[in-house]
Design a protein around this motif. Structure first.
Motif, mmCIF file in Angstrom:
data_model
loop_
_atom_site.group_PDB
_atom_site.id
_atom_site.type_symbol
_atom_site.label_atom_id
_atom_site.label_comp_id
_atom_site.label_asym_id
_atom_site.label_seq_id
_atom_site.Cartn_x
_atom_site.Cartn_y
_atom_site.Cartn_z
ATOM 1 N N LEU A 146 -5.898 -3.465 11.972
ATOM 2 C CA LEU A 146 -7.180 -2.944 11.497
ATOM 3 C C LEU A 146 -8.369 -3.851 11.835
ATOM 4 O O LEU A 146 -9.319 -3.428 12.497
ATOM 5 N N ILE A 182 -0.117 1.630 -4.841
ATOM 6 C CA ILE A 182 -1.271 0.812 -4.443
ATOM 7 C C ILE A 182 -1.270 0.616 -2.924
ATOM 8 O O ILE A 182 -2.271 0.846 -2.248
ATOM 9 N N TRP A 183 -0.122 0.216 -2.397
ATOM 10 C CA TRP A 183 -0.062 -0.094 -0.967
ATOM 11 C C TRP A 183 -0.192 1.157 -0.105
ATOM 12 O O TRP A 183 -0.897 1.152 0.899
ATOM 13 N N SER A 206 -8.195 6.210 3.857
ATOM 14 C CA SER A 206 -8.499 4.978 4.585
ATOM 15 C C SER A 206 -8.849 5.292 6.042
ATOM 16 O O SER A 206 -9.749 4.682 6.610
ATOM 17 N N TYR A 225 -3.520 -8.163 -4.611
ATOM 18 C CA TYR A 225 -2.588 -7.069 -4.352
ATOM 19 C C TYR A 225 -3.292 -5.711 -4.299
ATOM 20 O O TYR A 225 -2.825 -4.785 -3.680
ATOM 21 N N MET A 226 -4.409 -5.598 -5.023
ATOM 22 C CA MET A 226 -5.040 -4.285 -5.146
ATOM 23 C C MET A 226 -6.007 -3.971 -4.020
ATOM 24 O O MET A 226 -6.381 -2.830 -3.839
ATOM 25 N N PHE A 227 -6.453 -5.000 -3.289
ATOM 26 C CA PHE A 227 -7.489 -4.764 -2.300
ATOM 27 C C PHE A 227 -6.889 -4.426 -0.942
ATOM 28 O O PHE A 227 -6.217 -5.245 -0.335
ATOM 29 N N GLY A 228 -7.137 -3.228 -0.483
ATOM 30 C CA GLY A 228 -6.667 -2.855 0.845
ATOM 31 C C GLY A 228 -7.616 -3.394 1.902
ATOM 32 O O GLY A 228 -8.759 -3.756 1.608
ATOM 33 N N GLY A 229 -7.123 -3.435 3.135
ATOM 34 C CA GLY A 229 -7.918 -3.964 4.229
ATOM 35 C C GLY A 229 -9.242 -3.237 4.402
ATOM 36 O O GLY A 229 -10.280 -3.854 4.630
ATOM 37 N N ILE A 230 -9.228 -1.914 4.239
ATOM 38 C CA ILE A 230 -10.419 -1.116 4.518
ATOM 39 C C ILE A 230 -11.560 -1.473 3.563
ATOM 40 O O ILE A 230 -12.738 -1.430 3.925
ATOM 41 N N GLU A 274 1.380 -6.084 1.256
ATOM 42 C CA GLU A 274 1.305 -5.349 2.517
ATOM 43 C C GLU A 274 -0.143 -5.115 2.856
ATOM 44 O O GLU A 274 -0.951 -4.932 1.978
ATOM 45 N N ASN A 300 -3.672 2.444 0.142
ATOM 46 C CA ASN A 300 -4.537 1.656 1.026
ATOM 47 C C ASN A 300 -4.076 1.655 2.470
ATOM 48 O O ASN A 300 -4.762 1.108 3.334
ATOM 49 N N LYS A 301 -2.900 2.210 2.754
ATOM 50 C CA LYS A 301 -2.322 2.148 4.097
ATOM 51 C C LYS A 301 -3.272 2.712 5.147
ATOM 52 O O LYS A 301 -3.838 3.775 4.981
ATOM 53 N N PHE A 302 -3.382 1.984 6.244
ATOM 54 C CA PHE A 302 -4.183 2.479 7.347
ATOM 55 C C PHE A 302 -3.334 2.571 8.623
ATOM 56 O O PHE A 302 -3.166 3.641 9.200
#
Lengths: 309, 320
Positions: free
Chosen positions: B254, A247-248, A267, B153-158, B320, A251-253
């Motif tokens: 970001l 998951i991480w 991303s 936890y599942m939502f990324g920054g983008i 993270e 999503n890593k940018f």
């Protein structure tokens, strides 16, 4: 868990049915207070996390215009994204990046945890040094890694070209997409294996030592103890780590974008689409939605098929 | 393994530990080494600088920079004319000081500090009440709230960046520096809030309810017990969560890169460093010195809370 049941199972003095002076029962007042205390947090999470996620889906159907009205375009963005070669390239890069960085970090974390579970001098110091890559700001460590692989001054080329002669010339590994993705994977493993290590170590410390003693009496060898006791005991936590890391890392940018501009994982591709050049926020939103769907799909698959919850 | 009597095994084990440690700290050692090297020394693979060079640190921390870029003749002239007033002196010097070329490290450091300290503070304040609510009180919907928090936890920054940017632009928040600052502050707060809630909730559950019960029999209100009992008893956990939130905000790139694009004065360290690297290529000593100084506060904080934090991280309270 146990403590939770014990604590919340106990009612405040007076009992739940006692009517109080303001006409509400103790339970009602507790319910009201409970909501009142958690409401600010919930409201802010709803407004700044849940709402944006939904709004993002909405935006993906629009030609977004920052200064004026946006235009509804239906599935145009989706069709354009799916018909774009670059999207599929980014997806492939992402899969390679996520797969290798996750497996690498988990295996290295497992190995390190097994080593750190033994007793040796200065173990406390070593254990905290291992966590440094994980806590250091990304921006403060990327430059050191860039320098390490720098074709002119870097130590990597000094060892593998000058000393060992494994390369025919000094090459810029970060400079080309084909090799840069591997640099990004190594960097990600270095940065994130301490997380796996920490989780596995705390699980190892919780294993009942009697199991090992009993196995020794039965004459089990070291590798049998590992295969039949240690591995089953850490099986669950390793799966949880893999799930979280996928998951991480998906999503890593920062860890990719700040290290190299040549690795376009999804991303990074989304970021470039939405915030550079023509600033196509609509397509950016579409890309973000597709990423989210892919991720949910993977999570469901993993939880149902691999962990078998 | 080490308890075995075979010395060969012992040596092998020691080498293994050594290589793990080296792998972890090598980038930091190289960073320190390079930040202290002169340019002619960069290609030297040895980690020990041939001659120590503190110029990079001096420049970043603005130590002894007042005479930099001022021509020798002007300095001599100033030395030879003692009848000038201090005001006239500084006026002459100011003409030659090239401020455009200096990397405003201290300013960016200050921006990062203010932003991270306040985001972490708000996050922890909200989290103390929220965590108390779902670790102590019983009400309908509590389980939903608790689980919903973990969804983050599942939502990324983008995924959040594009819609939040659009919303903030639409309501005009990004058209003033203050608004931009507040917007970023709120985002950092909400990014760390779920983890703070989760970690504090777990900790509050370990405090026996009987202590609170006793206080309430004595007539203390719920807020009284939170203030006088829960907070003092969990002060170390609260400090841990605060520092953890601080670190998240301190490291963030970001959102800052998108929101602060047109406000150079508000730059935080991560964007500042990135721009420094892009604008003046191959000034490794300054880049590494800036990296060191950016990493130091986080490392120092981490070392102070290491025991508590690692416990919390192992219990699943990280994002993270």
């Amino acid at each position: 868990m146990h403590a939770q049941i014990k604590n919340t199972g106990k009612l405040p003095p007076g009992g739940s049915a006692t009517a109080l002076t303001d006409g509400r029962t103790r339970a009602q007042r507790e319910e009201l207070l409970g909501w009142a205390l958690v409401l600010p947090s919930v409201a802010i999470i709803l407004a700044l996390i849940l709402y944006p996620v939904l709004y993002n889906i909405y935006l993906s159907f629009y030609q977004v215009n920052l200064s004026g009205a946006s235009r509804f375009v239906g599935f145009l963005n989706h069709r354009e994204v799916l018909g774009d070669r670059e999207f599929w390239n980014a997806l492939l890069t992402t899969i390679i990046y996520v797969a290798f960085s996750t497996v690498g970090a988990t295996l290295l974390g497992l190995g390190t945890a097994l080593v750190m579970n033994e007793k040796f001098p200065l173990r406390g110091l070593v254990r905290s040094l291992i966590l440094l890559p994980y806590v250091a700001p990304v921006i403060s460590v990327v430059f050191s890694w860039q320098f390490f692989f720098d074709p002119v001054n870097g130590i990597f080329m000094d060892i593998f070209y000058d000393k060992l002669g494994w390369f025919s010339q000094r090459i810029n590994l970060i400079g080309s997409p084909a090799t840069a993705v591997w640099v990004a994977i190594i960097f990600s493993i270095w940065k994130n294996f301490p997380f796996a290590y920490l989780m596995i170590l705390s699980r190892l410390q919780a294993i009942d030592q009697n199991l090992y003693e009993a196995a020794e009496i039965d004459g089990a060898a070291g590798r049998h103890k590992f295969l039949y006791i240690t591995l089953p005991e850490v099986y669950f936590v390793v799966n949880a780590i893999i799930l979280l890391r996928v998951i991480w890392n998906f999503n890593k940018f920062e860890e990719v974008y700040l290290l190299t501009s040549n690795v376009k994982v999804l991303s990074v591709y989304t970021y470039l689409k939405a915030f550079t050049g023509a600033m196509d926020l609509g397509q950016g939103a579409t890309l973000a939605v597709l990423q989210f769907i892919l991720l949910i799909g993977f999570i469901l698959f993993y939880v149902k098929r691999v962990i078998k919850w | 393994m080490v308890t075995g009597k075979r010395p060969l095994r012992k040596i092998g084990f020691a080498l293994l530990v050594l290589s793990i440690v080296l792998f972890c700290i090598f980038p930091f050692v190289q960073m320190l080494s390079l930040s202290l090297k002169y340019q002619w020394d960069w290609g030297n693979p040895s980690l020990i600088p041939s001659r120590l060079n503190f110029d990079a640190y001096k420049e970043l921390l603005n130590i002894g920079q007042s005479l930099k870029n001022v021509p020798e003749s002007i300095i001599n002239l100033l030395d030879e004319s003692p009848d000038l007033t201090p005001a006239q002196r500084s006026a002459i010097l100011a003409k030659y000081q090239d401020t455009g070329d200096v990397f405003p490290f201290l300013k960016y450091f200050g921006n990062s500090l203010v932003l991270s300290l306040s985001a972490a503070l708000f996050s922890v304040i909200l989290a103390v009440f929220g965590a108390y609510s779902f670790s102590r009180l019983r009400y309908r919907g509590r389980a939903v709230v608790q689980r919903g928090v973990l969804m983050v936890y599942m939502f990324g920054g983008i995924l959040l960046l594009i819609p939040l940017y659009k919303v903030f632009v639409s309501i005009g928040l990004l058209s003033t520096p203050t608004g931009t600052f507040i917007g970023l502050l709120v985002i950092y707060m909400v990014q760390t809030l779920p983890v703070s809630l989760y970690m504090l909730g777990n900790y509050f559950r370990t405090i026996p309810f009987s202590i609170e019960e006793a206080a309430m029999i004595e007539g203390a209100s719920r807020f009284g017990t939170i203030w006088r009992i829960i907070i003092p008893l969990s002060i170390s956990a609260i400090a841990t969560v605060y520092i953890y939130s601080f670190m998240i905000a301190w490291n963030e790139y970001l959102f800052a890169s998108v929101f602060l694009k047109s406000y150079k004065d508000l730059y935080t360290l991560p964007i500042g460093l990135k721009t420094l690297f892009v604008s003046k290529n191959a000034i490794w000593d300054r880049i590494m010195a800036a990296s060191m100084l950016t990493a130091l506060p986080v490392m120092a904080l981490f070392m102070t809370i290491q025991k508590n934090l690692t416990g919390g991280m192992a219990a699943g309270g990280v994002k993270e």
